[in-house]
Design an enzyme around this catalytic site. Structure first.
Site, PDB file in Angstrom:
ATOM      1  N   GLU A 101       0.824  -1.222   0.000  1.00  0.00           N
ATOM      2  CA  GLU A 101       0.000   0.000   0.000  1.00  0.00           C
ATOM      3  C   GLU A 101       0.851   1.262   0.000  1.00  0.00           C
ATOM      4  OE1 GLU A 101      -2.913  -0.297  -0.691  1.00  0.00           O
ATOM      5  OE2 GLU A 101      -3.191  -2.405  -0.183  1.00  0.00           O
TER       6      GLU A 101
HETATM    7  C1  LIG Z   1       2.676  -9.403   0.744  1.00  0.00           C
HETATM    8  C2  LIG Z   1       2.423  -8.374  -0.324  1.00  0.00           C
HETATM    9  C3  LIG Z   1       1.140  -8.188  -0.790  1.00  0.00           C
HETATM   10  C4  LIG Z   1       0.888  -7.257  -1.804  1.00  0.00           C
HETATM   11  N1  LIG Z   1      -0.388  -7.113  -2.295  1.00  0.00           N
HETATM   12  C5  LIG Z   1      -0.584  -6.341  -3.401  1.00  0.00           C
HETATM   13  C6  LIG Z   1      -1.863  -6.310  -4.053  1.00  0.00           C
HETATM   14  O1  LIG Z   1      -2.832  -6.926  -3.602  1.00  0.00           O
HETATM   15  N2  LIG Z   1      -1.986  -5.583  -5.189  1.00  0.00           N
HETATM   16  C7  LIG Z   1      -0.943  -4.888  -5.733  1.00  0.00           C
HETATM   17  O2  LIG Z   1      -1.127  -4.259  -6.766  1.00  0.00           O
HETATM   18  N3  LIG Z   1       0.277  -4.877  -5.115  1.00  0.00           N
HETATM   19  C8  LIG Z   1       0.479  -5.597  -3.986  1.00  0.00           C
HETATM   20  N4  LIG Z   1       1.717  -5.625  -3.381  1.00  0.00           N
HETATM   21  C9  LIG Z   1       2.801  -4.858  -3.980  1.00  0.00           C
HETATM   22  C10 LIG Z   1       3.244  -3.687  -3.126  1.00  0.00           C
HETATM   23  O3  LIG Z   1       2.274  -2.670  -3.147  1.00  0.00           O
HETATM   24  C11 LIG Z   1       4.619  -3.242  -3.635  1.00  0.00           C
HETATM   25  O4  LIG Z   1       5.532  -4.251  -3.243  1.00  0.00           O
HETATM   26  C12 LIG Z   1       5.042  -1.894  -3.093  1.00  0.00           C
HETATM   27  O5  LIG Z   1       4.241  -0.876  -3.599  1.00  0.00           O
HETATM   28  C13 LIG Z   1       6.514  -1.574  -3.433  1.00  0.00           C
HETATM   29  O6  LIG Z   1       6.811  -1.824  -4.768  1.00  0.00           O
HETATM   30  P1  LIG Z   1       8.101  -2.713  -5.129  1.00  0.00           P
HETATM   31  O7  LIG Z   1       8.008  -3.967  -4.335  1.00  0.00           O
HETATM   32  O8  LIG Z   1       8.207  -2.828  -6.589  1.00  0.00           O
HETATM   33  O9  LIG Z   1       9.317  -1.907  -4.562  1.00  0.00           O
HETATM   34  P2  LIG Z   1      10.086  -0.715  -5.320  1.00  0.00           P
HETATM   35  O10 LIG Z   1       9.103   0.214  -5.892  1.00  0.00           O
HETATM   36  O11 LIG Z   1      11.111  -1.303  -6.214  1.00  0.00           O
HETATM   37  O12 LIG Z   1      10.792   0.002  -4.112  1.00  0.00           O
HETATM   38  C14 LIG Z   1      12.008  -0.471  -3.528  1.00  0.00           C
HETATM   39  C15 LIG Z   1      12.478   0.562  -2.500  1.00  0.00           C
HETATM   40  O13 LIG Z   1      12.747   1.799  -3.144  1.00  0.00           O
HETATM   41  C16 LIG Z   1      11.974   2.845  -2.588  1.00  0.00           C
HETATM   42  N5  LIG Z   1      11.495   3.724  -3.663  1.00  0.00           N
HETATM   43  C17 LIG Z   1      11.010   3.367  -4.858  1.00  0.00           C
HETATM   44  N6  LIG Z   1      10.696   4.462  -5.573  1.00  0.00           N
HETATM   45  C18 LIG Z   1      10.960   5.524  -4.810  1.00  0.00           C
HETATM   46  C19 LIG Z   1      10.854   6.941  -4.993  1.00  0.00           C
HETATM   47  N7  LIG Z   1      10.388   7.475  -6.113  1.00  0.00           N
HETATM   48  N8  LIG Z   1      11.256   7.741  -3.993  1.00  0.00           N
HETATM   49  C20 LIG Z   1      11.706   7.222  -2.842  1.00  0.00           C
HETATM   50  N9  LIG Z   1      11.836   5.899  -2.613  1.00  0.00           N
HETATM   51  C21 LIG Z   1      11.459   5.062  -3.577  1.00  0.00           C
HETATM   52  C22 LIG Z   1      10.823   2.179  -1.860  1.00  0.00           C
HETATM   53  O14 LIG Z   1      10.382   2.959  -0.774  1.00  0.00           O
HETATM   54  C23 LIG Z   1      11.432   0.857  -1.431  1.00  0.00           C
HETATM   55  O15 LIG Z   1      12.073   1.010  -0.197  1.00  0.00           O
HETATM   56  C24 LIG Z   1       1.960  -6.500  -2.329  1.00  0.00           C
HETATM   57  C25 LIG Z   1       3.255  -6.681  -1.831  1.00  0.00           C
HETATM   58  C26 LIG Z   1       3.483  -7.606  -0.836  1.00  0.00           C
HETATM   59  C27 LIG Z   1       4.894  -7.784  -0.333  1.00  0.00           C
END
Ligand SMILES: Cc1cc2nc3c(=O)[nH]c(=O)nc-3n(C[C@H](O)[C@H](O)[C@H](O)COP(=O)(O)OP(=O)(O)OC[C@H]3O[C@@H](n4cnc5c(N)ncnc54)[C@H](O)[C@@H]3O)c2cc1C
Length: 605
Positions: free
Chosen positions: A443
């Protein structure tokens, strides 16, 4: 024996004594609810949570999710408990009766959800996640879409999800690559791959209705070009019966750090070129539509973390009262002195009070924000509605991230109270710590919430919304100054609130200056100190209510509880707020090292 999951006395205190929920019940739409019925509903929820859901927590964690050729099985023990949740219609407690819900006040459904999420987050979400889907369809769907999908989602016969994330589009949702091509009949053919989809596939319901973000071919890049589609797992015929399987399949489930009972699915849309979706709303307003669900989901994520923390704290207090180890400090040299429960040791007491400060503060904060949402919708005047709706909107990143981060820290400290036992899987505190961690990731991660606060929320309405938050805090401070014994605490909190006002100005200006990167490097500490100050406010507010009750002659059974409120506020304001002032100094100083350091300077090359 401490109470399991949530301290009921504390819940009653927050709802009825601190937030004065009875005043909300005067609203006509709650005419079927009075204090007695609300208490009864919460008691029923508590019984269900403790008797039927909590026993599935460790078992669900151990068995986990099983994936086989596109099918997903939830832990076996989830089936009966899930059926009981649906039979009691607990998943739709606060939903609009016009949609098939029960229209309970937000604070009642939040209190019940606290018990359910503490008992087993993974289990409850299978039943409750469809709420967001149903609300979006209600707000933006055509009459046919509403009739076709909403009733079965609200009863839990069908599940709901949210499909945003892709491997190259996580935090940056605008980078998504799932496409939609319009068909002659007005439907769309979708093609793409989504990852990390909670409850994307499972065996607890007959059908799953997926809201999917995708870009219609030819629409612009970024979030402005995103549309949202209803993609049913099984097509729904005009008579309501289920048709063919749509071309959306689960290709695998994640092995995770925690919430092992929750199905986190990879989903392939259109691998046979036949994934059909139906536009929800109008083209390119996908993010606007989805945000209706995201804000609710962010509140729920905060509550999830608070629920883990509250349960972990209850377990830790209980353990500290029962675990005999070591002599009292005054008997240190007397080998014949008896060993005592560890709650007698000063450092354990400090740790418990540290945990209690945050659990209590977060508990009040959650119900405060719930009341803001209710007043924002039902307030008597336009001015009142606007004021509370603005506060709710501004504090969404705080409720989401502060509760996620501190909730997890509380769980970690609960492990500490247990010592070696806490590090073992035989005790639930270890599971709570694992399960809670995800709250600061999904989220929108901590970093994304911090950016939202600094870039969007702080400056809303030329900063007037933030100022009105500080004014609310000042009202409590003024009340506390008039109460014997709280005046010193009020003065200390006032210093912190004034300091927060100062650094907010600094941060706001810095974010608009050439030093904006430095500002964003400090945005998460900034979000944290806002939360820390909110905790001080909530705890002082609690202490004013409790002191007044004590002065007016509280019942004997309540005396220790009320005195505990005053001591908790004293502990937090005297021992934690000074650290917060230090953190504020660091934010104001705005050290640029994180920006200035060369990429290679991080080492490891
Ligand atoms: C158990 C679980 C359930 C989930 N359920 C859903 C779901 O139902 N539906 C759905 O759509 N998604 C879901 N997600 C996905 C979740 O919303 C994403 O994992 C999350 O938004 C982060 O995206 P990412 O994993 O690609 O990390 P990334 O976006 O790659 O981020 C990696 C790190 O970089 C930082 N970062 C990235 N961009 C920036 C920026 N511009 N400025 C500052 N910091 C930044 C982040 O804060 C993080 O620390 C789920 C994830 C998990 C683990």
């Amino acid at each position: 024996m401490a109470q399991p999951l949530v301290d009921r006395r504390d819940l009653d205190f927050v709802i009825w004594e601190q937030m004065d929920a009875e005043s909300l019940l005067k609203n006509d739409i709650y005419k079927d609810f009075n204090k007695k019925t609300c208490d009864m509903i919460i008691t029923e929820a508590r019984t269900l949570a403790i008797k039927e859901m909590l026993p599935t927590l460790a078992e669900g964690d151990k068995q986990g999710i099983r994936f086989d050729k596109g099918n997903v099985k939830v832990p076996d023990c989830f089936h009966d408990a899930h059926r009981l949740i649906l039979e009691g219609e607990w998943q739709s407690l606060a939903m609009d009766p016009a949609l098939g819900g029960q229209g309970a006040p937000g604070f009642v459904s939040a209190a019940c959800a606290q018990y359910f999420l503490a008992a087993n987050y993974a289990l409850f979400v299978y039943a409750s996640m469809g709420n967001g889907t149903a609300k979006m369809i209600d707000l933006y769907g055509t009459p046919e879409q509403k009739e076709k999908y909403i009733p079965n989602i609200v009863t839990g016969k069908w599940g709901g999800t949210m499909l945003l994330t892709e491997s190259e589009a996580g935090s940056d949702v605008g980078a998504l690559e799932t496409t939609a091509r319009k068909n002659d009949d007005g439907s769309y053919t979708l093609s793409g791959n989504k990852i990390f989809i909670t409850n994307g596939e499972h065996d607890l319901c007959e059908n799953i209705i997926h809201p999917v973000l995708a870009r219609i071919e030819g629409d612009p890049p970024g979030t402005k070009g995103i549309s949202i589609f209803i993609v049913p797992k099984y097509f729904v015929n005009d008579d309501g019966s289920l048709g063919e399987h749509n071309d959306i399949v689960c290709t695998g489930v994640e092995e995770k750090h925690g919430i092992h009972g929750s199905a986190t699915c990879s989903m392939a849309l259109g691998s046979k070129g036949q994934c059909i979706g139906y536009l929800l709303g109008t083209p390119k307003e996908g993010m606007k539509v989805m945000f209706n669900m995201i804000n609710g989901a962010r509140m729920a994520t905060g509550l999830q973390a608070l629920s883990c923390a509250s349960s972990a704290y209850m377990l830790a207090v209980n353990y500290a009262r029962e675990r005999i180890q070591g002599r009292n400090l005054e008997d240190f040299k007397d080998h014949s002195a008896p060993s005592v429960p560890i709650i007698k040791h000063p450092d354990v007491r400090r740790n418990l009070l540290w945990m209690k400060s945050y659990v209590d503060g977060m508990h009040s904060f959650f119900h405060y924000l719930t009341s803001c949402a209710t007043r924002g919708a039902l307030g008597e005047t336009e001015e009142e509605r606007e004021r509370f709706a603005d506060l709710f909107d501004m504090l969404t990143p705080s409720i989401k991230d502060y509760l996620a981060v501190r909730g997890h820290e509380v769980c970690i400290q609960a492990i500490q109270v247990y010592g070696g036992a806490g590090y073992c899987q035989d005790y639930l505190v270890e599971q709570y710590a694992r399960d809670c961690k995800v709250a600061s990731i999904f989220e929108g991660t901590s970093g994304i919430q911090a950016m939202d606060m600094l870039a969007r929320k702080l400056g809303r309405k030329e900063g007037r919304v933030f100022m009105s938050l500080l004014e609310e805090m000042q009202k409590t401070i003024a009340a506390a100054k008039g109460i014997d014994g709280l005046d010193g605490l009020a003065a200390d909190l006032e210093k912190t609130v004034n300091r927060l006002a100062e650094i907010s100005m600094t941060m706001g200006k810095r974010a608009m200056s050439l030093e904006f990167k430095v500002a964003f490097a400090h945005s998460l500490p900034f979000l944290n100190v806002i939360g820390d100050t909110l905790m001080g406010w909530m705890l002082l507010w609690r202490a004013t209510v409790a002191s007044t009750k004590l002065t007016n002659g509280a019942k004997k059974k309540d005396t220790a509880f009320y005195q505990g409120q005053v001591k908790t506020a004293e502990f937090y304001i005297k021992t934690i707020l000074p650290e917060v002032l230090g953190k504020m100094n660091a934010i104001e100083a705005g050290c640029p090292a994180a920006i200035d350091i060369e990429d290679e300077g991080f080492g490891g090359l």
